[in-house]
Design a protein around this motif. Sequence first.
Motif, mmCIF file in Angstrom:
data_model
loop_
_atom_site.group_PDB
_atom_site.id
_atom_site.type_symbol
_atom_site.label_atom_id
_atom_site.label_comp_id
_atom_site.label_asym_id
_atom_site.label_seq_id
_atom_site.Cartn_x
_atom_site.Cartn_y
_atom_site.Cartn_z
ATOM 1 N N TRP A 102 131.664 12.884 43.983
ATOM 2 C CA TRP A 102 132.565 12.643 42.851
ATOM 3 C C TRP A 102 132.733 13.866 41.960
ATOM 4 O O TRP A 102 133.741 13.988 41.265
ATOM 5 C CB TRP A 102 132.031 11.489 42.001
ATOM 6 C CG TRP A 102 131.929 10.195 42.745
ATOM 7 C CD1 TRP A 102 130.825 9.670 43.360
ATOM 8 C CD2 TRP A 102 132.986 9.258 42.992
ATOM 9 N NE1 TRP A 102 131.117 8.468 43.951
ATOM 10 C CE2 TRP A 102 132.444 8.182 43.733
ATOM 11 C CE3 TRP A 102 134.336 9.215 42.628
ATOM 12 C CZ2 TRP A 102 133.200 7.090 44.142
ATOM 13 C CZ3 TRP A 102 135.096 8.123 43.030
ATOM 14 C CH2 TRP A 102 134.535 7.077 43.781
ATOM 15 N N LEU A 103 131.742 14.745 41.964
ATOM 16 C CA LEU A 103 131.754 15.927 41.091
ATOM 17 C C LEU A 103 131.999 17.193 41.892
ATOM 18 O O LEU A 103 131.303 17.454 42.876
ATOM 19 C CB LEU A 103 130.412 16.062 40.370
ATOM 20 C CG LEU A 103 130.129 15.136 39.195
ATOM 21 C CD1 LEU A 103 128.654 15.221 38.827
ATOM 22 C CD2 LEU A 103 131.001 15.512 38.003
ATOM 23 N N LEU A 136 128.046 11.433 35.831
ATOM 24 C CA LEU A 136 129.493 11.271 35.670
ATOM 25 C C LEU A 136 129.876 11.211 34.200
ATOM 26 O O LEU A 136 130.910 11.751 33.795
ATOM 27 C CB LEU A 136 129.952 10.006 36.400
ATOM 28 C CG LEU A 136 129.766 10.004 37.924
ATOM 29 C CD1 LEU A 136 130.218 8.684 38.527
ATOM 30 C CD2 LEU A 136 130.524 11.162 38.566
ATOM 31 N N ARG A 158 133.363 13.057 33.878
ATOM 32 C CA ARG A 158 134.062 12.767 35.130
ATOM 33 C C ARG A 158 134.413 11.291 35.250
ATOM 34 O O ARG A 158 135.368 10.918 35.938
ATOM 35 C CB ARG A 158 133.173 13.191 36.315
ATOM 36 C CG ARG A 158 133.724 12.854 37.694
ATOM 37 C CD ARG A 158 135.002 13.617 37.993
ATOM 38 N NE ARG A 158 135.530 13.262 39.309
ATOM 39 C CZ ARG A 158 136.389 12.275 39.539
ATOM 40 N NH1 ARG A 158 136.860 11.539 38.525
ATOM 41 N NH2 ARG A 158 136.821 12.025 40.751
#
Length: 429
Positions: A273-274, A323, A328
């Motif tokens: 996701w990052l 996150l 994010r």
Amino acid sequence: MAISKQGLVIGATAAMLTAFAVNISGIYSPGKAFFKESPKQLVDEVWQVIDRSYVDGTFNQVDWQNIRKEYLSRTYTTKQDAYKAIRQMLEKLEDPYTRFMDPEEFKSLQVETSGELSGIGIQIAPDEKTKRITVIAPMEGTPAAAAGILAKDIITKINDKSTQGMNINEAVSLIRGKPGTEVNITILRNKQQRQFRVKRAKIELHPVRYSYQNSPNGGTGYIRLNQFSANASSEMRNAIKDLEKKNVAGYILDLRSNPGGLLYSSIEIAQMWLDEGTIVSTVDRRGTKDLEKANNRALTDKPVVVLVDGGSASASEILSGALQDNKRGVLVGTKTFGKGLVQSVRSLGDGESGMAVTIAKYFTPNGRDINKAGIKPDVVLELTEKQKEKLVSDRTKVGTPGDPQYDKALSVLTKQIAAQRSPRAEAVR
């Protein structure tokens, strides 16, 4: 402290998935026969593991040298004598996550890593303050979930045996059993006693389920992650790739009632996701700090909203904290469990038993120590008891418009998608 793929566990409970246990190195070299003939040596081995590895150099204000003298002055005629002494010795640390596992418990732990276990599908741990045995979360799709057992339920009796003063290993042993047999669980919830008679089953563990869902601003990818097990990262990767092919506009990542698991699994999933930034830092008792960062290999840059609650623990908190701190993702739900400790799982010299020892603390990218504090969501939405029980009675509504926290997450995600599409629009949290 280098983070290895073997043996590092950050689950919130004793009944938790772990990597296959690693052998202790550099402490003893005698063969298994030696330990079988010398149970006292096994006691000393455990003492030395704690002495060299435990996260707190003061051993939680316990005179650890004196403990060695006390326990090595005793006579042990059987391994069972040694096992009992080891449990007593470790209890003096008052750390529910540092624990001894006899051969049956250790074997069960290894069986769990294969993705299958026998029991009712429940994670438990002693409450930090009251020490009462508390439900962290029922695993989705298991007898415990179907029976209506909830996170934060206090287990007062197991088969009519009081859990007062019971250690977590004994509780796990009483709850587990052969598929088809039943266990009677007495629960305290909102000051009311409730009885649950639950049939044990063979439980296959699939940590990820996902779906494409139609939404006002384009398709939404819904991903529910139940545990950070050995196969969680591969299943998460497949889910994201499949949803990207379907051109979703954004994601809802559901970590509710996810009690944690493997440290490396949380890091690998965060990297999906990052694209950049720190994921987590770990610090051992010597102050040695290890940073884990994103590796520019994110699988998506679409907006993501993360659902969390009081059953989201440990590895779930690493992922959601990463996150949140890196801006994010937006967190929706209620405050997380609050476990910021890492355990290493080791086999012992008798070749049959094992132990888990807390070896480090972890911190979010912004340096937050969430142990006992948890992570507060950006958008707080508490479910009523009635809403919780409704979702428990019909699990098909979880992650659908019949799920109030999902509805809120979808509303937040819709605004995030609109903000991304319009540079002048401001994302609303």
